[in-house]
Design a protein around this motif. Structure first.
Motif, PDB file in Angstrom:
ATOM      1  N   GLU B  71       0.834  -1.214   0.000  1.00 40.41           N
ATOM      2  CA  GLU B  71       0.000   0.000   0.000  1.00 40.41           C
ATOM      3  C   GLU B  71       0.867   1.262   0.000  1.00 40.41           C
ATOM      4  O   GLU B  71       0.507   2.284  -0.569  1.00 40.41           O
ATOM      5  N   ALA B  74       1.770   1.725  -3.540  1.00 40.07           N
ATOM      6  CA  ALA B  74       0.636   2.239  -4.320  1.00 40.07           C
ATOM      7  C   ALA B  74       0.503   3.754  -4.120  1.00 40.07           C
ATOM      8  O   ALA B  74       0.267   4.506  -5.074  1.00 40.07           O
ATOM      9  N   TYR B  75       0.685   4.212  -2.903  1.00 40.04           N
ATOM     10  CA  TYR B  75       0.637   5.651  -2.627  1.00 40.04           C
ATOM     11  C   TYR B  75       1.804   6.374  -3.288  1.00 40.04           C
ATOM     12  O   TYR B  75       1.627   7.432  -3.901  1.00 40.04           O
ATOM     13  N   VAL B  92       6.876   4.405   7.321  1.00 40.37           N
ATOM     14  CA  VAL B  92       5.449   4.539   7.657  1.00 40.37           C
ATOM     15  C   VAL B  92       4.944   3.500   8.658  1.00 40.37           C
ATOM     16  O   VAL B  92       3.766   3.520   9.022  1.00 40.37           O
ATOM     17  N   SER B 151      -1.640   3.687   8.828  1.00 36.44           N
ATOM     18  CA  SER B 151      -2.871   3.844   8.041  1.00 36.44           C
ATOM     19  C   SER B 151      -2.693   3.479   6.574  1.00 36.44           C
ATOM     20  O   SER B 151      -3.550   3.793   5.761  1.00 36.44           O
ATOM     21  N   PHE B 152      -1.637   2.775   6.261  1.00 38.66           N
ATOM     22  CA  PHE B 152      -1.453   2.289   4.890  1.00 38.66           C
ATOM     23  C   PHE B 152      -1.967   0.854   4.766  1.00 38.66           C
ATOM     24  O   PHE B 152      -1.181  -0.083   4.652  1.00 38.66           O
ATOM     25  N   TYR B 153      -3.269   0.691   4.824  1.00 39.15           N
ATOM     26  CA  TYR B 153      -3.843  -0.659   4.669  1.00 39.15           C
ATOM     27  C   TYR B 153      -5.282  -0.551   4.196  1.00 39.15           C
ATOM     28  O   TYR B 153      -5.913   0.503   4.346  1.00 39.15           O
ATOM     29  N   ARG B 154      -5.769  -1.635   3.659  1.00 42.95           N
ATOM     30  CA  ARG B 154      -7.169  -1.736   3.261  1.00 42.95           C
ATOM     31  C   ARG B 154      -7.947  -2.343   4.420  1.00 42.95           C
ATOM     32  O   ARG B 154      -7.538  -3.361   4.984  1.00 42.95           O
TER      33      ARG B 154
END
Lengths: 216, 216
Positions: B71, B74-75, B92, B151-154
């Motif tokens: 993720e 992806a960002y 992160v 907060s980098f997750y689905r």
């Protein structure tokens, strides 16, 4: 008020306040300290996406109080029997009595177009605003003030009342003010609405276990 | 660690931690105190709608770390030039290094069918969960621990990973652990991502004034 400002004491003493406001004005220096505490909160991508509107105008306070009274009545109509009778005893706001409303808004445009940490979780910005509110609440408690988070309102009504533009979402109306004291037991428990549950019921090891939750 | 547990000191010292975890295990008594602080948070209608899953299993930590790494990539692909280069330097997460993930969930079914204060604002329950997270974070800081909110997750990925049922929403993965120290300046500022803005830019008197906001 001279009381312990030790973190755990403050966390335990903090209460949602409705009945105890004295109406005495909040000192500017104190107000600045509790707002600074809010502004020190963590925020996703350091976006600091909050706004704080200080409302003291009597007409605005009364207008909001009247709206909350209507919403209280709307909720009361959804209740039956014992629940309705119990709710009748519970005060849900101290808007006029506190003399100060702090309206907290969430501005998702703060922090530029690519907020770090918000691409996968859109609500992360909203979470930041709530962290700021909790900091404010604890700081106010340490200062001997009461805080009551009012949630009987329609967001659009509050947006119009304080002039938030369309993209700023109202997150809270906080009644903030001097109090005669903070209740030891939360009002909802005192008046028989609901009891606090033990911690063990919400703890899980490695994976969620439905059985470890208390009955709702 | 012997440090001041005075509220304002703790609020100022609190940092989002990624680099400083030592991997030393968290004492059970300390963990219990910080979870108790979370459980003391305000909640709409006293619904206490949170769940906490303690994750220490190495395979689970690594699986989540790998997902977060994807993720992050992806960002990163959404960034250009200086932003991309600056982001490259920023860590992160400290999922494996901290050795403990506390996954926080929101269960909207807690508190029965008519949660007091949630009829007009559906998200009020979510706000309660974030208040609990902020209490936990401050308590951990007072205890000398570091906390990093990832907060980098689905959300669906995390729900499956810890076995939350469909109705429980994952709100946070918190890396919690012993640290070599807390940075004085937030990482995002140290590495040139963004600077903290002054309080004055987010304060408004009686009504929101667009002019009182800083440029984003």
């Amino acid at each position: 008020m001279q009381q312990s400002a030790q973190l755990y004491d403050v966390i335990n003493r903090r209460r949602d306040t409705r009945r105890e406001f004295t109406g005495e004005p909040v000192d500017d220096g104190v107000l600045h300290r509790i707002l600074s505490a809010a502004h020190c909160a963590p925020s996703v991508g350091m976006s600091q996406p909050w706004d704080f509107v200080m409302v003291r105008d009597a007409t605005t306070l009364e207008t909001f109080r009247d709206h909350v009274t209507d919403e209280r009545a709307a909720y009361a109509r959804t209740l039956d029997g014992e629940r309705a009778a119990t709710f009748e005893r519970i005060k849900v706001e101290g808007i006029v009595e506190s003399g100060l409303g702090i309206v907290v808004g969430y501005d998702p445009t703060r922090g530029g177009p690519n907020v770090l940490g918000r691409h996968a979780i859109a609500d992360a910005g909203l979470y930041s605003v709530v962290c700021a509110i909790q900091n404010l609440w604890l700081a106010a408690t340490a200062e001997g003030l009461g805080v009551g988070w009012v949630s009987f309102y329609r967001e659009e009504f509050l947006r119009d009342l304080v002039g938030f533009p369309e993209h700023v979402r109202p997150v809270a109306w906080l009644c903030v003010g001097a109090v005669s004291g903070l209740p030891e037991v939360p009002d909802l428990e005192r008046f028989g609405w609901r009891h606090r549950s033990p911690l063990d019921g919400v703890l899980h090891d490695e994976r969620y276990q439905a059985g470890s939750n208390l009955a709702t």
